[in-house]
Design a protein around this motif. Structure first.
Motif, PDB file in Angstrom:
ATOM      1  N   LEU A 134      78.730  59.913  74.689  1.00 20.34           N
ATOM      2  CA  LEU A 134      78.505  58.473  74.796  1.00 20.34           C
ATOM      3  C   LEU A 134      78.266  57.838  73.434  1.00 20.34           C
ATOM      4  CD1 LEU A 134      76.247  58.302  77.997  1.00 20.34           C
ATOM      5  CD2 LEU A 134      78.688  57.772  77.780  1.00 20.34           C
ATOM      6  N   GLU A 135      77.495  58.532  72.572  1.00 19.45           N
ATOM      7  CA  GLU A 135      77.231  57.945  71.259  1.00 19.45           C
ATOM      8  C   GLU A 135      78.508  57.856  70.422  1.00 19.45           C
ATOM      9  OE1 GLU A 135      76.081  62.334  71.176  1.00 19.45           O
ATOM     10  OE2 GLU A 135      75.827  60.587  72.475  1.00 19.45           O
ATOM     11  N   SER A 136      79.404  58.831  70.595  1.00 15.32           N
ATOM     12  CA  SER A 136      80.681  58.774  69.881  1.00 15.32           C
ATOM     13  C   SER A 136      81.585  57.684  70.446  1.00 15.32           C
ATOM     14  CB  SER A 136      81.389  60.135  69.963  1.00 15.32           C
ATOM     15  OG  SER A 136      80.622  61.146  69.346  1.00 15.32           O
ATOM     16  N   GLN A 137      81.519  57.454  71.756  1.00 16.84           N
ATOM     17  CA  GLN A 137      82.298  56.365  72.343  1.00 16.84           C
ATOM     18  C   GLN A 137      81.880  55.015  71.766  1.00 16.84           C
ATOM     19  OE1 GLN A 137      82.174  56.485  76.619  1.00 16.84           O
ATOM     20  NE2 GLN A 137      82.706  58.660  76.728  1.00 16.84           N
ATOM     21  N   ALA A 138      80.567  54.830  71.584  1.00 13.62           N
ATOM     22  CA  ALA A 138      80.091  53.568  71.005  1.00 13.62           C
ATOM     23  C   ALA A 138      80.601  53.401  69.577  1.00 13.62           C
ATOM     24  CB  ALA A 138      78.569  53.518  71.043  1.00 13.62           C
ATOM     25  N   LYS A 175      84.329  52.404  69.485  1.00 19.35           N
ATOM     26  CA  LYS A 175      84.559  50.981  69.761  1.00 19.35           C
ATOM     27  C   LYS A 175      84.277  50.131  68.532  1.00 19.35           C
ATOM     28  CE  LYS A 175      83.486  51.286  74.710  1.00 19.35           C
ATOM     29  NZ  LYS A 175      82.554  50.855  75.785  1.00 19.35           N
ATOM     30  N   ILE A 176      83.224  50.492  67.791  1.00 23.61           N
ATOM     31  CA  ILE A 176      82.909  49.754  66.568  1.00 23.61           C
ATOM     32  C   ILE A 176      84.020  49.937  65.536  1.00 23.61           C
ATOM     33  CG2 ILE A 176      81.302  49.583  64.632  1.00 23.61           C
ATOM     34  CD1 ILE A 176      79.066  50.373  66.539  1.00 23.61           C
ATOM     35  N   PHE A 177      84.480  51.180  65.375  1.00 17.73           N
ATOM     36  CA  PHE A 177      85.550  51.459  64.422  1.00 17.73           C
ATOM     37  C   PHE A 177      86.825  50.715  64.804  1.00 17.73           C
ATOM     38  CE2 PHE A 177      83.513  55.814  63.398  1.00 17.73           C
ATOM     39  CZ  PHE A 177      82.714  55.202  62.442  1.00 17.73           C
ATOM     40  N   LYS A 178      87.108  50.659  66.108  1.00 16.64           N
ATOM     41  CA  LYS A 178      88.316  49.969  66.563  1.00 16.64           C
ATOM     42  C   LYS A 178      88.267  48.496  66.206  1.00 16.64           C
ATOM     43  CE  LYS A 178      92.150  49.251  68.820  1.00 16.64           C
ATOM     44  NZ  LYS A 178      93.446  49.690  68.265  1.00 16.64           N
ATOM     45  N   LYS A 179      87.120  47.864  66.413  1.00 13.75           N
ATOM     46  CA  LYS A 179      87.000  46.446  66.073  1.00 13.75           C
ATOM     47  C   LYS A 179      87.110  46.213  64.578  1.00 13.75           C
ATOM     48  CE  LYS A 179      84.265  44.995  70.071  1.00 13.75           C
ATOM     49  NZ  LYS A 179      83.022  44.340  70.543  1.00 13.75           N
ATOM     50  N   PHE A 191      85.692  60.927  60.029  1.00 10.09           N
ATOM     51  CA  PHE A 191      84.269  60.550  60.050  1.00 10.09           C
ATOM     52  C   PHE A 191      83.468  61.495  60.935  1.00 10.09           C
ATOM     53  CE2 PHE A 191      80.962  58.401  62.490  1.00 10.09           C
ATOM     54  CZ  PHE A 191      80.105  58.006  61.469  1.00 10.09           C
ATOM     55  N   PHE A 192      83.960  61.748  62.152  1.00 12.38           N
ATOM     56  CA  PHE A 192      83.207  62.604  63.080  1.00 12.38           C
ATOM     57  C   PHE A 192      83.132  64.043  62.569  1.00 12.38           C
ATOM     58  CE2 PHE A 192      84.537  59.239  66.183  1.00 12.38           C
ATOM     59  CZ  PHE A 192      83.248  58.806  66.488  1.00 12.38           C
ATOM     60  N   LYS A 193      84.185  64.529  61.910  1.00  9.00           N
ATOM     61  CA  LYS A 193      84.128  65.880  61.345  1.00  9.00           C
ATOM     62  C   LYS A 193      83.100  65.954  60.226  1.00  9.00           C
ATOM     63  CE  LYS A 193      88.766  67.499  62.512  1.00  9.00           C
ATOM     64  NZ  LYS A 193      90.081  67.975  61.998  1.00  9.00           N
ATOM     65  N   ALA A 194      83.064  64.899  59.395  1.00 13.14           N
ATOM     66  CA  ALA A 194      82.071  64.876  58.327  1.00 13.14           C
ATOM     67  C   ALA A 194      80.662  64.777  58.897  1.00 13.14           C
ATOM     68  CB  ALA A 194      82.346  63.705  57.390  1.00 13.14           C
ATOM     69  N   GLU A 195      80.520  64.046  59.993  1.00  7.07           N
ATOM     70  CA  GLU A 195      79.210  63.911  60.623  1.00  7.07           C
ATOM     71  C   GLU A 195      78.725  65.241  61.182  1.00  7.07           C
ATOM     72  OE1 GLU A 195      77.127  60.933  63.893  1.00  7.07           O
ATOM     73  OE2 GLU A 195      79.205  61.556  64.140  1.00  7.07           O
TER      74      GLU A 195
END
Length: 737
Positions: free
Chosen positions: A142-146, A149-153, A164-168
């Protein structure tokens, strides 16, 4: 071995990998048994799924089988179906690995016992990393889904999201892939699959979004139509800043509908203008069901209503329907064709007929284009056609009949800001590739256009500030140049200054101006000493808005020391920035609980975005940076949720009040009506279906017929520079040693 596993006593993540048999294990529920076996399967390189079951006479399940994902035989495929469907290999290989659990009730408590466990598989098992890529093991938290959405906007592409997620995770494997992100983004902003919402889905959401924009910004303009089946047909919208810019910059408009980057393949029409800095600006957008005369007439009529003025000139491609619609809706506007669209057809039209003389014909054609007068153009045209034997060619005849749409001699009396092609609108289309894709929904499409609009607005504001900080320098000591420097923008002044410097190379002889190196080429000028009016036969000022070198030389020759204001058009002069960020509207920010975070919340947002950008661009993420980022995200989410709770309650109350209200009468569906009219009449929004996928013009995909070699037209090979049936990729000269 006899043991009991409960959901409270042992975590699935702590399951030891060395366990080889699960027989006689006890579970408090069927789901607990499956979760345990699913984690066991992941650690041992396969995926578990539910198999068959047995029921008692009263319908209660008393036995359940969990099997390997390779269990069973592959389903046979019919030949006719196989040709149309994707030929995916089956994973089923009759694997017998499984467990069976039985229900026993003791002391009134359910107890599921593993009765049988088959460990052996008849296929290779995967590693823990490999099994994580199977679809059953992939999910987006869920936190990644949020975050997605921010990245998409923000317009961040999927590949950068994955980085980004791999670095995280700092090297830990992700539970999802780029394909999962694409699938997730294929849903609307609420996470609902639009394909499951045939009514009140994508079309309803985009109309509601445009209505919300109009409520926050009264000058925002939008319009739409629906067909007889209640499906969205046409849609257009114009931002308030674009309407404000119409007074100065809507005199020259480029309109193009070649862009179809949306899930319904609706032609996307964009109105592009040119500001005083020479930059492209967006003056409106539309999505159409088709490219017919009624569709284009609807667009031009509503765009004209939004702008309040008819443009001096409009530049389009050679679409016949568009041309007829412009003649009716914009009768006072000079319509011109894009020269690039015409020239790109020349190889197909004339290369095979002229063969080796084709390149000479193109050079002669360009010389004809640069004729200053209509008479000189027609005489040169006739000479060119006769010399190449093209008098009876149908393409030549059609071009000549439409010469007032593309020949510069016919267009120079009209202001076009120096444009002769739709290159700007096509560059805008390419620019928007970073904001939208082929699966973009209508809601996402409008949001993407808003981001593109803001990007162009930022460029305009930046250029306005740069003119104040870095004023251009003069090259002469004349008052003509000094006044132009004070009035014009840097872009317009540079064009003017170039003409002023070149004017020193010309000589005045009566009413004629000529270059000292080419006295045979002369330009006629007419000067009035009473009004300081200057006119040149090249009509550069009328076409581009900048005085030509010939006119400047004539003014200086007649003793005009200061440039008259009429030769410094207002659209080329320095102006306060019209385009500002839409989010600078205080009322819009206050109306949005996510934006209305206050000074502290705004600081959190900036901190979060700064660290997220740093983290995404870094190949090695620091643990303390990730920890601080997590804290910022949590604090921001808590603050936003507390701010938005009141607004959510108010919205829910409003929605409950509209339940049970009658639908809009279907007799209004064919009319172009605004939502406000519908709501004032019935108290709710129209029921609008999603539009169908548009069938594009031209040859259907996959229907191309093979052309024999004898039917092909010769073309110019860039390798051997000869007209032939081959090209530079398969030229025989490349194979010669």
């Amino acid at each position: 071995m006899e043991a009991e596993v409960s959901e409270n006593t042992q975590s699935l993540s702590s399951l030891p990998q060395e366990i080889t048999s699960l027989k006689d294990l006890h579970f408090p529920s069927e789901q607990a048994a499956f979760d345990y076996y699913f984690e066991y399967a992941r650690l041992h390189g396969f995926v578990a799924r539910r198999g068959g079951s047995k029921k008692s006479q009263d319908g209660m399940i008393t036995k359940r089988y969990f099997v390997c994902h390779c269990e069973g035989k592959p389903a046979p495929k019919e030949s006719m179906v196989a040709e149309k469907s994707r030929k995916r290999p089956s994973r089923r290989c009759q694997c017998l690995a499984s467990i069976s659990i039985g229900l026993s009730i003791t002391t009134g408590k359910e107890d599921w016992v593993v009765q049988k466990h088959v460990v052996e598989h008849n296929h290779p098992l995967l590693t823990v990393e490999e099994v994580g890529h199977l679809s059953a093991n992939r999910f987006i938290p869920l936190e990644s889904q949020a975050m997605i959405k921010i990245f998409k906007k923000a317009g961040i592409c999927v590949s950068d999201m994955v980085r980004f997620f791999k670095a995280e995770k700092d090297g830990a494997p992700l539970t999802f892939t780029a394909k999962d992100i694409y699938n997730f983004l294929d849903k609307d902003c609420l996470g609902m699959d639009l394909s499951l919402l045939p009514r009140r889905g994508d079309a309803m959401e985009v109309i509601k979004a445009l209505k919300d924009k109009a409520e926050k910004d009264p000058k925002f303009f939008y319009q739409f139509t629906v067909d007889e089946d209640g499906r969205l047909e046409h849609l257009m919208w114009v931002h308030s800043q674009a309407r404000s810019a119409a007074r100065l910059f809507a005199d020259v408009v480029l309109f193009d509908t070649t862009y179809k980057m949306n899930r319904y393949e609706m032609p996307f029409g964009v109105f592009v203008g040119v500001n005083n800095h020479g930059q492209s600006i967006l003056l409106g957008a539309c999505l159409l069901r088709n490219e017919t005369i009624p569709s284009f007439s609807w667009v031009f009529k509503n765009w004209l209503s939004a702008m309040g003025r008819s443009p001096v000139s409009i530049l389009t491609d050679q679409d016949k329907s568009m041309r007829e619609a412009i003649e009716v809706e914009l009768p006072e506007t000079k319509h011109a064709f894009c020269m690039w669209h015409i020239m790109r057809k020349f190889p197909h039209w004339f290369a095979g007929k002229l063969t080796s003389r084709y390149q000479d014909f193109i050079q002669g054609f360009y010389l004809v284009l640069h004729q200053d007068t209509i008479q000189a153009f027609e005489e040169s045209w006739s000479t060119l056609i006769e010399s190449y034997g093209l008098r009876d060619d149908t393409h030549i005849s059609d071009l000549f009949l439409l010469r007032d749409y593309w020949a510069p001699a016919f267009l120079r009396p009209y202001f076009f800001a120096g444009l002769s092609t739709t290159q700007r609108s096509e560059s805008i289309n390419a620019f928007m590739n970073g904001y939208m894709g082929k699966q973009t929904s209508l809601v996402e499409f409008v949001e993407a256009f808003d981001r593109a609009f803001d990007s162009r607005a930022d460029a305009s504001v930046k250029a306005t500030g740069a003119d104040k900080l870095f004023p251009p320098s003069t090259l002469t000591s004349t008052r003509i140049e000094k006044k132009a420097q004070e009035k014009l923008t840097a872009y317009s002044f540079n064009l003017f200054q170039k003409q002023l410097v070149l004017s020193n190379e010309y000589i005045v002889e009566g009413s004629y101006i000529f270059h000292y190196d080419s006295p045979e080429r002369r330009w006629f000028t007419r000067f009035s000493a009473d009004t300081d009016d200057i006119w040149c036969i090249c009509q550069e000022f009328q076409f581009k808005g900048i005085l030509c070198r010939h006119a400047l030389k004539a003014l200086i020759h007649h003793g005009v020391m200061e440039l008259p204001d009429k030769y410094l058009p207002e659209r080329s002069c320095q102006q306060p920035s019209i385009f500002t960020q839409r989010c600078s509207n205080k009322q819009a920010i206050e109306a949005n609980p996510v934006l209305n975070l206050g000074s502290e919340g705004e600081l959190w947002r900036k901190t979060f975005m700064s660290k997220a950008t740093c983290l995404a661009s870094s190949s090695v993420a620091k643990p303390e940076l990730r920890q601080q980022l997590d804290q910022d995200i949590n604090r921001m989410m808590e603050y936003t949720m507390s701010k938005s709770a009141t607004t959510v309650d108010e919205t829910t109350t409003t929605e409950k009040q509209t339940v049970g209200v009658s639908y809009l009468d279907t007799s209004l569906r064919n009319n172009s009506v605004l939502i406000d009219k519908a709501e004032s009449q019935f108290g709710r929004i129209l029921d609008i279906d999603n539009p169908p996928v548009v069938v594009t013009k031209g040859r259907p995909k996959g229907k191309r017929q093979n052309t024999s070699t004898s039917e092909r037209q010769p073309r110019l090979c860039r390798a051997c520079n000869k007209m032939s049936l081959h090209d530079s990729r398969n030229c025989p000269s490349k194979n010669t040693s």
